[in-house]
Design a protein around this motif. Structure first.
Motif, PDB file in Angstrom:
ATOM      1  N   ARG A  41       0.983  -1.230   0.079  1.00  0.00           N
ATOM      2  CA  ARG A  41       0.019   0.089   0.101  1.00  0.00           C
ATOM      3  C   ARG A  41       0.778   1.238  -0.064  1.00  0.00           C
ATOM      4  O   ARG A  41       0.629   2.213  -0.659  1.00  0.00           O
ATOM      5  N   ILE A  42       2.070   1.110   0.822  1.00  0.00           N
ATOM      6  CA  ILE A  42       2.944   2.438   0.535  1.00  0.00           C
ATOM      7  C   ILE A  42       3.429   2.615  -0.662  1.00  0.00           C
ATOM      8  O   ILE A  42       3.530   3.599  -1.129  1.00  0.00           O
ATOM      9  N   LYS A  43       3.883   1.396  -1.337  1.00  0.00           N
ATOM     10  CA  LYS A  43       4.597   1.575  -2.393  1.00  0.00           C
ATOM     11  C   LYS A  43       3.492   2.203  -3.726  1.00  0.00           C
ATOM     12  O   LYS A  43       3.731   2.667  -4.562  1.00  0.00           O
ATOM     13  N   GLU A  44       2.178   1.782  -3.285  1.00  0.00           N
ATOM     14  CA  GLU A  44       0.983   2.242  -4.411  1.00  0.00           C
ATOM     15  C   GLU A  44       0.564   3.748  -4.259  1.00  0.00           C
ATOM     16  O   GLU A  44      -0.276   4.195  -4.767  1.00  0.00           O
ATOM     17  N   LYS A  45       1.433   4.287  -3.032  1.00  0.00           N
ATOM     18  CA  LYS A  45       1.049   5.629  -2.666  1.00  0.00           C
ATOM     19  C   LYS A  45      -0.432   5.918  -2.077  1.00  0.00           C
ATOM     20  O   LYS A  45      -1.146   6.490  -2.327  1.00  0.00           O
ATOM     21  N   GLN A  46      -0.672   4.760  -1.116  1.00  0.00           N
ATOM     22  CA  GLN A  46      -1.959   4.561  -0.492  1.00  0.00           C
ATOM     23  C   GLN A  46      -1.724   4.480   0.931  1.00  0.00           C
ATOM     24  O   GLN A  46      -2.447   3.208   1.500  1.00  0.00           O
ATOM     25  N   ALA A  48      -3.198   5.703   3.523  1.00  0.00           N
ATOM     26  CA  ALA A  48      -4.390   5.866   4.426  1.00  0.00           C
ATOM     27  C   ALA A  48      -4.838   4.399   4.353  1.00  0.00           C
ATOM     28  O   ALA A  48      -5.498   4.154   5.540  1.00  0.00           O
ATOM     29  N   LYS A  49      -4.746   3.375   3.411  1.00  0.00           N
ATOM     30  CA  LYS A  49      -5.062   2.208   3.318  1.00  0.00           C
ATOM     31  C   LYS A  49      -4.173   1.040   3.768  1.00  0.00           C
ATOM     32  O   LYS A  49      -4.490  -0.098   3.822  1.00  0.00           O
ATOM     33  N   LEU A  53      -7.045  -4.682   5.543  1.00  0.00           N
ATOM     34  CA  LEU A  53      -6.805  -5.892   5.053  1.00  0.00           C
ATOM     35  C   LEU A  53      -8.229  -6.258   4.097  1.00  0.00           C
ATOM     36  O   LEU A  53      -7.955  -7.394   3.449  1.00  0.00           O
ATOM     37  N   VAL A  54      -9.190  -5.407   3.952  1.00  0.00           N
ATOM     38  CA  VAL A  54     -10.348  -6.021   3.237  1.00  0.00           C
ATOM     39  C   VAL A  54      -9.975  -5.296   1.534  1.00  0.00           C
ATOM     40  O   VAL A  54     -10.384  -6.343   1.029  1.00  0.00           O
TER      41      VAL A  54
END
Length: 56
Positions: A41-46, A48-49, A53-54
């Motif tokens: 998620r960090i690598k996808e620039k997200q 906040a998510k 896990l959903v």
């Protein structure tokens, strides 16, 4: 953390394994998966998510 291991990865609640020697690899693997999801998620620039896990 314990709740996520128990509820989100459902096989911890109704497991059939006995003993610490058999349970440690499963919990370690689940923790690695949780860290990999957060890193992805960090690598996808997200960021906040990162705790979710959903959403795949």
């Amino acid at each position: 953390m314990n709740s996520r291991l128990d509820v989100s990865f459902g096989f911890f609640e109704l497991h059939t394994i006995r003993g610490m020697a058999e349970m440690k690899p499963r919990t370690g693997l689940a923790l690695c998966v949780m860290l990999a999801i957060a890193l992805g998620r960090i690598k996808e620039k997200q960021p906040a998510k990162m705790r979710s896990l959903v959403c795949a």
